[in-house]
Design a protein around this motif. Sequence first.
Motif, PDB file in Angstrom:
ATOM      1  N   MET A 262      12.010  12.752  -7.365  1.00  0.00           N
ATOM      2  CA  MET A 262      13.251  12.139  -6.872  1.00  0.00           C
ATOM      3  C   MET A 262      13.042  11.462  -5.523  1.00  0.00           C
ATOM      4  O   MET A 262      13.626  10.410  -5.263  1.00  0.00           O
ATOM      5  N   ALA A 263      12.225  12.059  -4.658  1.00  0.00           N
ATOM      6  CA  ALA A 263      11.970  11.449  -3.353  1.00  0.00           C
ATOM      7  C   ALA A 263      11.307  10.090  -3.532  1.00  0.00           C
ATOM      8  O   ALA A 263      11.734   9.098  -2.937  1.00  0.00           O
ATOM      9  N   ALA A 264      10.278  10.034  -4.356  1.00  0.00           N
ATOM     10  CA  ALA A 264       9.579   8.767  -4.588  1.00  0.00           C
ATOM     11  C   ALA A 264      10.508   7.755  -5.252  1.00  0.00           C
ATOM     12  O   ALA A 264      10.555   6.588  -4.850  1.00  0.00           O
ATOM     13  N   LEU A 265      11.252   8.198  -6.259  1.00  0.00           N
ATOM     14  CA  LEU A 265      12.194   7.303  -6.936  1.00  0.00           C
ATOM     15  C   LEU A 265      13.199   6.730  -5.952  1.00  0.00           C
ATOM     16  O   LEU A 265      13.413   5.516  -5.894  1.00  0.00           O
ATOM     17  N   SER A 266      13.808   7.579  -5.159  1.00  0.00           N
ATOM     18  CA  SER A 266      14.812   7.139  -4.198  1.00  0.00           C
ATOM     19  C   SER A 266      14.235   6.160  -3.175  1.00  0.00           C
ATOM     20  O   SER A 266      14.863   5.140  -2.855  1.00  0.00           O
ATOM     21  N   LEU A 267      13.054   6.453  -2.675  1.00  0.00           N
ATOM     22  CA  LEU A 267      12.442   5.571  -1.680  1.00  0.00           C
ATOM     23  C   LEU A 267      12.128   4.200  -2.268  1.00  0.00           C
ATOM     24  O   LEU A 267      12.325   3.180  -1.607  1.00  0.00           O
ATOM     25  N   VAL A 268      11.649   4.155  -3.487  1.00  0.00           N
ATOM     26  CA  VAL A 268      11.343   2.866  -4.119  1.00  0.00           C
ATOM     27  C   VAL A 268      12.632   2.111  -4.425  1.00  0.00           C
ATOM     28  O   VAL A 268      12.731   0.907  -4.174  1.00  0.00           O
ATOM     29  N   VAL A 269      13.640   2.810  -4.933  1.00  0.00           N
ATOM     30  CA  VAL A 269      14.918   2.152  -5.258  1.00  0.00           C
ATOM     31  C   VAL A 269      15.553   1.556  -4.010  1.00  0.00           C
ATOM     32  O   VAL A 269      16.136   0.471  -4.057  1.00  0.00           O
ATOM     33  N   HIS A 270      15.417   2.230  -2.874  1.00  0.00           N
ATOM     34  CA  HIS A 270      16.036   1.746  -1.639  1.00  0.00           C
ATOM     35  C   HIS A 270      15.092   0.880  -0.804  1.00  0.00           C
ATOM     36  O   HIS A 270      15.336   0.658   0.378  1.00  0.00           O
TER      37      HIS A 270
ATOM     38  N   SER B 201       0.826  -1.210   0.000  1.00  0.00           N
ATOM     39  CA  SER B 201       0.000   0.000   0.000  1.00  0.00           C
ATOM     40  C   SER B 201       0.860   1.259   0.000  1.00  0.00           C
ATOM     41  O   SER B 201       0.509   2.261  -0.636  1.00  0.00           O
ATOM     42  N   TYR B 202       2.000   1.212   0.669  1.00  0.00           N
ATOM     43  CA  TYR B 202       2.872   2.385   0.701  1.00  0.00           C
ATOM     44  C   TYR B 202       3.728   2.468  -0.558  1.00  0.00           C
ATOM     45  O   TYR B 202       4.088   3.567  -0.992  1.00  0.00           O
ATOM     46  N   LEU B 203       4.016   1.325  -1.154  1.00  0.00           N
ATOM     47  CA  LEU B 203       4.647   1.340  -2.468  1.00  0.00           C
ATOM     48  C   LEU B 203       3.719   2.054  -3.447  1.00  0.00           C
ATOM     49  O   LEU B 203       4.170   2.885  -4.249  1.00  0.00           O
ATOM     50  N   GLU B 204       2.426   1.760  -3.383  1.00  0.00           N
ATOM     51  CA  GLU B 204       1.462   2.418  -4.270  1.00  0.00           C
ATOM     52  C   GLU B 204       1.429   3.931  -4.049  1.00  0.00           C
ATOM     53  O   GLU B 204       1.308   4.694  -5.008  1.00  0.00           O
ATOM     54  N   LEU B 205       1.544   4.364  -2.780  1.00  0.00           N
ATOM     55  CA  LEU B 205       1.616   5.807  -2.512  1.00  0.00           C
ATOM     56  C   LEU B 205       2.835   6.416  -3.198  1.00  0.00           C
ATOM     57  O   LEU B 205       2.742   7.485  -3.813  1.00  0.00           O
ATOM     58  N   ALA B 206       3.966   5.740  -3.076  1.00  0.00           N
ATOM     59  CA  ALA B 206       5.202   6.249  -3.686  1.00  0.00           C
ATOM     60  C   ALA B 206       5.093   6.269  -5.204  1.00  0.00           C
ATOM     61  O   ALA B 206       5.513   7.237  -5.850  1.00  0.00           O
ATOM     62  N   LEU B 207       4.532   5.217  -5.777  1.00  0.00           N
ATOM     63  CA  LEU B 207       4.385   5.166  -7.232  1.00  0.00           C
ATOM     64  C   LEU B 207       3.435   6.252  -7.725  1.00  0.00           C
ATOM     65  O   LEU B 207       3.687   6.902  -8.746  1.00  0.00           O
ATOM     66  N   THR B 208       2.349   6.465  -6.998  1.00  0.00           N
ATOM     67  CA  THR B 208       1.413   7.532  -7.363  1.00  0.00           C
ATOM     68  C   THR B 208       2.095   8.890  -7.259  1.00  0.00           C
ATOM     69  O   THR B 208       1.933   9.739  -8.144  1.00  0.00           O
ATOM     70  N   GLN B 209       2.852   9.096  -6.205  1.00  0.00           N
ATOM     71  CA  GLN B 209       3.557  10.370  -6.055  1.00  0.00           C
ATOM     72  C   GLN B 209       4.540  10.565  -7.210  1.00  0.00           C
ATOM     73  O   GLN B 209       4.624  11.656  -7.772  1.00  0.00           O
TER      74      GLN B 209
END
Length: 183
Positions: free
Chosen positions: A142-150, A123-131
């Motif tokens: 960049m924040a969303a990209l970095s959080l998903v990559v890490h 569910s939080y991955l979906e928040l990051a992807l939506t952002q």
Amino acid sequence: IILDLVKQLGRGAQLTLDESLIQAYRAVLSDSSLDKAMIAQVLNLPSEQYLAQLCDVVEVASIHKARNFVRKALANALEIEFLAAYQGARLAVGSYDPSADSIAKRSLQNLCLGYLMALNRESYLELALTQYRDADNMTDSMAALSLVVHSSFESAAQELLADFYLKWQEDTLVVNQWFAVQA
């Protein structure tokens, strides 16, 4: 507190987070009178580099493990508060505006998303992807990209990295940021 946990790891002790830290974070998150930028700064954990500077003997793995433990423990204890703060800041940001107030809201939004992503939930991955998809500014993207990559979501990370590169491959400075996220 993180340095105390590093010492606990060195002694082979079980890591525990003091309830007073959780209550302090909860109080800051729930205080609507505080400036969003101040909240984001107060709730941001010190970097591993900074923590290393405070150590007589630098134990890189222990610092990393202790910092991640604190991040995840805070996220678990304050999940509802971080989600509410994320959603509130996200709604308040609106379209891109370079004002100090908007910068503060983006900072808080991205900090909260970072804590939520520490929980490794879809569910939080979906928040990051939506952002990432909805971002109209480099900060949110960049924040969303970095959080998903890490995160532990490797396939989503690879998809975002490819998408980001396709969008920005002609801009050398942005591609340098793309490399930095992966480093």
